[in-house]
Design a protein around this motif. Structure first.
Motif, PDB file in Angstrom:
ATOM      1  N   ILE A  33       5.644   1.758   5.297  1.00 34.40           N
ATOM      2  CA  ILE A  33       4.800   1.181   4.235  1.00 34.40           C
ATOM      3  C   ILE A  33       4.081   2.329   3.526  1.00 34.40           C
ATOM      4  CG2 ILE A  33       2.949  -0.462   3.694  1.00 34.40           C
ATOM      5  CD1 ILE A  33       5.294  -1.871   4.979  1.00 34.40           C
ATOM      6  N   PRO A  34       4.648   2.876   2.444  1.00 36.88           N
ATOM      7  CA  PRO A  34       4.055   4.043   1.790  1.00 36.88           C
ATOM      8  C   PRO A  34       2.601   3.861   1.355  1.00 36.88           C
ATOM      9  CG  PRO A  34       6.238   3.608   0.917  1.00 36.88           C
ATOM     10  CD  PRO A  34       5.880   2.458   1.807  1.00 36.88           C
ATOM     11  N   ALA A  35       2.195   2.640   1.048  1.00 33.73           N
ATOM     12  CA  ALA A  35       0.825   2.415   0.591  1.00 33.73           C
ATOM     13  C   ALA A  35      -0.195   2.459   1.726  1.00 33.73           C
ATOM     14  CB  ALA A  35       0.730   1.065  -0.116  1.00 33.73           C
ATOM     15  N   ALA A  36       0.275   2.442   2.967  1.00 33.25           N
ATOM     16  CA  ALA A  36      -0.640   2.411   4.112  1.00 33.25           C
ATOM     17  C   ALA A  36      -0.893   3.820   4.621  1.00 33.25           C
ATOM     18  CB  ALA A  36      -0.066   1.545   5.228  1.00 33.25           C
ATOM     19  N   MET A  37      -2.110   4.296   4.394  1.00 32.46           N
ATOM     20  CA  MET A  37      -2.498   5.614   4.900  1.00 32.46           C
ATOM     21  C   MET A  37      -3.987   5.620   5.178  1.00 32.46           C
ATOM     22  SD  MET A  37      -2.201   7.929   1.440  1.00 32.46           S
ATOM     23  CE  MET A  37      -0.497   7.519   1.223  1.00 32.46           C
ATOM     24  N   GLY A  38      -4.377   6.460   6.091  1.00 30.11           N
ATOM     25  CA  GLY A  38      -5.787   6.567   6.433  1.00 30.11           C
ATOM     26  C   GLY A  38      -6.155   8.016   6.651  1.00 30.11           C
TER      27      GLY A  38
END
Length: 110
Positions: A33-38
């Motif tokens: 999921i490319p949009a999921a980052m922290g």
């Protein structure tokens, strides 16, 4: 129903990629999921940010009926059964009366 699907998705074995930014901050990404980052100064901050980001991204995929790339070996129950994900919710733009003037340029056109 979307909440149940979201909970199933959050339990999948996601691929977490760990990186260090040039500024020295920890960056965690979900490969599928490319949009999921922290990110964060500590591993705990980065992890909390990652899971909040993943939840928001998955919620958006489900809301709009977009396909979700799942990790290998992790297929949600509703996909195993051959059921379809929820239908897309139409996006409706409402402009208050008098909000546009003769010099206004619409951002979206139908």
């Amino acid at each position: 129903m979307q909440d149940q699907q979201l909970q199933q998705l959050l339990r999948l074995p996601w691929t977490v990629v760990r990186e260090i930014t040039p500024e020295g901050e920890l960056l965690l990404r979900i490969a599928e999921i490319p949009a999921a980052m922290g990110s964060g100064a500590t591993p705990g901050e980065a992890e909390a940010d990652l899971w909040a980001s993943l939840e928001a991204a998955l919620r958006a995929y489900l809301h709009f009926g977009d396909p979700v790339a799942v990790p290998a070996g992790g297929v949600p129950a509703w996909l195993q059964a051959g059921a379809n994900p929820p239908a897309a919710t139409p996006l409706i733009y409402q402009v208050p009366e008098g909000a546009l003037t003769a010099s206004s340029t619409p951002v979206f056109e139908a």
